[in-house]
Design a protein around this motif. Structure first.
Motif, PDB file in Angstrom:
ATOM      1  N   ASP A 176       0.819  -1.210   0.000  1.00 39.83           N
ATOM      2  CA  ASP A 176       0.000   0.000   0.000  1.00 39.83           C
ATOM      3  C   ASP A 176       0.857   1.266   0.000  1.00 39.83           C
ATOM      4  O   ASP A 176       0.496   2.292   0.565  1.00 39.83           O
ATOM      5  CB  ASP A 176      -0.928   0.005   1.214  1.00 39.83           C
ATOM      6  N   TYR A 177       2.017   1.194  -0.677  1.00 38.88           N
ATOM      7  CA  TYR A 177       2.911   2.353  -0.679  1.00 38.88           C
ATOM      8  C   TYR A 177       2.474   3.392  -1.710  1.00 38.88           C
ATOM      9  O   TYR A 177       1.740   3.098  -2.661  1.00 38.88           O
ATOM     10  CB  TYR A 177       4.350   1.913  -0.982  1.00 38.88           C
ATOM     11  N   VAL A 178       2.952   4.616  -1.502  1.00 36.13           N
ATOM     12  CA  VAL A 178       2.774   5.661  -2.508  1.00 36.13           C
ATOM     13  C   VAL A 178       4.072   5.797  -3.297  1.00 36.13           C
ATOM     14  O   VAL A 178       5.161   5.481  -2.809  1.00 36.13           O
ATOM     15  CB  VAL A 178       2.405   7.021  -1.873  1.00 36.13           C
ATOM     16  N   TRP A 179       3.934   6.258  -4.554  1.00 37.31           N
ATOM     17  CA  TRP A 179       5.078   6.401  -5.446  1.00 37.31           C
ATOM     18  C   TRP A 179       5.650   7.810  -5.372  1.00 37.31           C
ATOM     19  O   TRP A 179       4.930   8.784  -5.159  1.00 37.31           O
ATOM     20  CB  TRP A 179       4.661   6.096  -6.886  1.00 37.31           C
ATOM     21  N   TRP A 180       6.957   7.885  -5.577  1.00 38.01           N
ATOM     22  CA  TRP A 180       7.627   9.166  -5.663  1.00 38.01           C
ATOM     23  C   TRP A 180       7.475   9.723  -7.080  1.00 38.01           C
ATOM     24  O   TRP A 180       7.294   8.972  -8.038  1.00 38.01           O
ATOM     25  CB  TRP A 180       9.100   9.001  -5.288  1.00 38.01           C
ATOM     26  N   VAL A 181       7.549  11.049  -7.220  1.00 33.93           N
ATOM     27  CA  VAL A 181       7.379  11.690  -8.521  1.00 33.93           C
ATOM     28  C   VAL A 181       8.735  11.823  -9.232  1.00 33.93           C
ATOM     29  O   VAL A 181       9.769  11.970  -8.577  1.00 33.93           O
ATOM     30  CB  VAL A 181       6.735  13.081  -8.380  1.00 33.93           C
ATOM     31  N   PRO A 182       8.754  11.754 -10.569  1.00 29.60           N
ATOM     32  CA  PRO A 182      10.016  11.913 -11.315  1.00 29.60           C
ATOM     33  C   PRO A 182      10.464  13.368 -11.325  1.00 29.60           C
ATOM     34  O   PRO A 182       9.770  14.243 -11.849  1.00 29.60           O
ATOM     35  CB  PRO A 182       9.657  11.420 -12.718  1.00 29.60           C
ATOM     36  N   LEU A 183      11.639  13.649 -10.742  1.00 27.53           N
ATOM     37  CA  LEU A 183      12.110  15.014 -10.545  1.00 27.53           C
ATOM     38  C   LEU A 183      13.476  15.214 -11.203  1.00 27.53           C
ATOM     39  O   LEU A 183      14.444  14.545 -10.863  1.00 27.53           O
ATOM     40  CB  LEU A 183      12.216  15.315  -9.047  1.00 27.53           C
ATOM     41  N   LYS A 184      13.521  16.146 -12.158  1.00 30.14           N
ATOM     42  CA  LYS A 184      14.787  16.568 -12.751  1.00 30.14           C
ATOM     43  C   LYS A 184      15.242  17.822 -12.017  1.00 30.14           C
ATOM     44  O   LYS A 184      14.499  18.807 -11.939  1.00 30.14           O
ATOM     45  CB  LYS A 184      14.605  16.852 -14.245  1.00 30.14           C
ATOM     46  N   PHE A 185      16.468  17.785 -11.485  1.00 28.46           N
ATOM     47  CA  PHE A 185      16.889  18.853 -10.569  1.00 28.46           C
ATOM     48  C   PHE A 185      18.129  19.576 -11.070  1.00 28.46           C
ATOM     49  O   PHE A 185      19.104  18.957 -11.508  1.00 28.46           O
ATOM     50  CB  PHE A 185      17.173  18.263  -9.182  1.00 28.46           C
ATOM     51  N   LYS A 186      18.066  20.903 -10.942  1.00 28.94           N
ATOM     52  CA  LYS A 186      19.203  21.758 -11.261  1.00 28.94           C
ATOM     53  C   LYS A 186      19.231  22.880 -10.238  1.00 28.94           C
ATOM     54  O   LYS A 186      18.241  23.576 -10.042  1.00 28.94           O
ATOM     55  CB  LYS A 186      19.064  22.323 -12.680  1.00 28.94           C
ATOM     56  N   GLY A 187      20.349  23.032  -9.539  1.00 33.01           N
ATOM     57  CA  GLY A 187      20.444  24.075  -8.523  1.00 33.01           C
ATOM     58  C   GLY A 187      21.191  23.567  -7.300  1.00 33.01           C
ATOM     59  O   GLY A 187      22.206  22.872  -7.409  1.00 33.01           O
ATOM     60  N   THR A 188      20.647  23.876  -6.115  1.00 32.39           N
ATOM     61  CA  THR A 188      21.258  23.458  -4.851  1.00 32.39           C
ATOM     62  C   THR A 188      20.236  22.749  -3.983  1.00 32.39           C
ATOM     63  O   THR A 188      19.148  23.277  -3.736  1.00 32.39           O
ATOM     64  CB  THR A 188      21.814  24.673  -4.079  1.00 32.39           C
ATOM     65  N   PHE A 189      20.578  21.535  -3.574  1.00 27.72           N
ATOM     66  CA  PHE A 189      19.748  20.777  -2.631  1.00 27.72           C
ATOM     67  C   PHE A 189      20.557  20.621  -1.354  1.00 27.72           C
ATOM     68  O   PHE A 189      21.511  19.848  -1.292  1.00 27.72           O
ATOM     69  CB  PHE A 189      19.366  19.410  -3.187  1.00 27.72           C
ATOM     70  N   GLU A 190      20.166  21.359  -0.321  1.00 20.86           N
ATOM     71  CA  GLU A 190      20.860  21.339   0.968  1.00 20.86           C
ATOM     72  C   GLU A 190      20.088  20.428   1.917  1.00 20.86           C
ATOM     73  O   GLU A 190      18.965  20.736   2.324  1.00 20.86           O
ATOM     74  CB  GLU A 190      20.947  22.757   1.540  1.00 20.86           C
ATOM     75  N   GLY A 191      20.704  19.283   2.255  1.00 20.70           N
ATOM     76  CA  GLY A 191      20.045  18.334   3.139  1.00 20.70           C
ATOM     77  C   GLY A 191      20.139  18.685   4.602  1.00 20.70           C
ATOM     78  O   GLY A 191      19.366  18.183   5.416  1.00 20.70           O
ATOM     79  N   ASN A 192      21.121  19.527   4.980  1.00 25.06           N
ATOM     80  CA  ASN A 192      21.307  19.952   6.373  1.00 25.06           C
ATOM     81  C   ASN A 192      21.484  18.776   7.331  1.00 25.06           C
ATOM     82  O   ASN A 192      21.164  18.865   8.515  1.00 25.06           O
ATOM     83  CB  ASN A 192      20.129  20.828   6.836  1.00 25.06           C
TER      84      ASN A 192
END
Length: 285
Positions: A176-192
């Motif tokens: 019964d899981y939900v799916w993640w969306v397809p994401l193309k990323f450009k920039g900065t992803f700060e996980g902290n």
């Protein structure tokens, strides 16, 4: 009189021929309710039709995917939209009777920005909300939207999408899981120093990283201080963090502990495709 009899017999033979060439469509709704206009069968003489969206309270519909076809071995993650413009004659001769399943995701919530214009992610719904501030990037062939984001993302919490997604052997522990969306990323992803867990998707947290049009290498995409755990990805380019790097990318203090399913074979393991590292230390505030 004889002509009338022959006409009736001809009509009945035509109906029998059409019935013999009828193909069924089965729906796996995964907790949803089907649209009343979606057909249960079709035949070669029918016109083109689109499968309409089902509904499920509290969830977002992400598309119909083919899980079985009578006429062909269907690879994993086959999006039905790739066939919706074909004539029924072509569809019947390629797929025959087939089954589709509904993919569901969380209902997205648009994240807020800080003074830098960076989007702050506190919840799983806001993680999905990245799609609402992205450009829908539909490919001409599949008609399926990927989401192309350019900018800054800052994670503010550990994010859990599907709790306890994997079992002790690295296989999916639930249906019964939900799916993640397809994401193309450009920039900065700060996980902290935070982590994202419980993702079920095709490529990884990102479909692509980087700017594929940056031929001079002036724009560097940065991903740092981030973990992806207890997640399961399947596809030809599946990985824990990114399916494909298409531009200049710098990843620092990033780790993945996930399971990967190849396009044609299954490899379920707690050892991530990109290597396993110790979780990064969370930066002090």
């Amino acid at each position: 009189m004889f002509r009338s009899v022959y006409a009736v017999l001809g009509y009945l033979m035509l109906l029998a021929a059409v019935s013999a060439n009828a193909y069924t469509i089965n729906y796996n709704l995964n907790g949803g309710v089907n649209h009343p206009e979606n057909p249960e069968s079709y035949d070669e003489a029918a016109g083109r039709f689109d499968l309409k969206e089902p509904s499920r309270e509290g969830y977002s519909f992400l598309g119909w995917y083919i899980e079985f076809a009578e006429g062909v071995d269907v690879p994993p993650n086959m999006y039905y939209g790739e066939y919706q413009d074909y004539s029924m004659f072509v569809l019947a001769n390629y797929l025959g009777s087939f089954s589709v399943y509904a993919r569901w995701g969380l209902v997205p919530q648009t994240p807020k920005q800080d003074e830098r214009g960076c989007y702050l992610i506190y919840t799983a719904e806001e993680l999905y909300g990245i799609a609402t501030v992205s450009i829908a990037d539909s490919t001409a062939f599949s008609k399926k939207d990927d989401y192309k984001f350019e900018g800054c993302i800052s994670l503010q919490n550990d994010i859990v999408v599907n709790e306890n997604l994997l079992d002790s052997t690295g296989n999916l522990s639930r249906e019964d899981y939900v799916w993640w969306v397809p994401l193309k990323f450009k920039g900065t992803f700060e996980g902290n120093g935070f982590k994202i867990s419980g993702l079920r998707g095709n490529d990884g947290l990102f479909v692509t990283l980087g700017d594929e049009n940056d031929v001079w290498g002036k724009n560097v995409t940065v991903v740092r201080n981030l973990g992806v755990t207890d997640s399961y990805f399947s596809g030809s380019d599946a990985s824990g963090i990114v399916g494909k790097v298409v531009g200049l990318v710098q990843m620092t203090n990033v780790y993945a502990d996930v399971s990967i399913q190849g396009l044609r074979s299954t490899v379920a393991s707690s050892t991530p495709a990109q290597g396993r590292e110790s979780p990064p230390a969370r930066p002090r505030s």
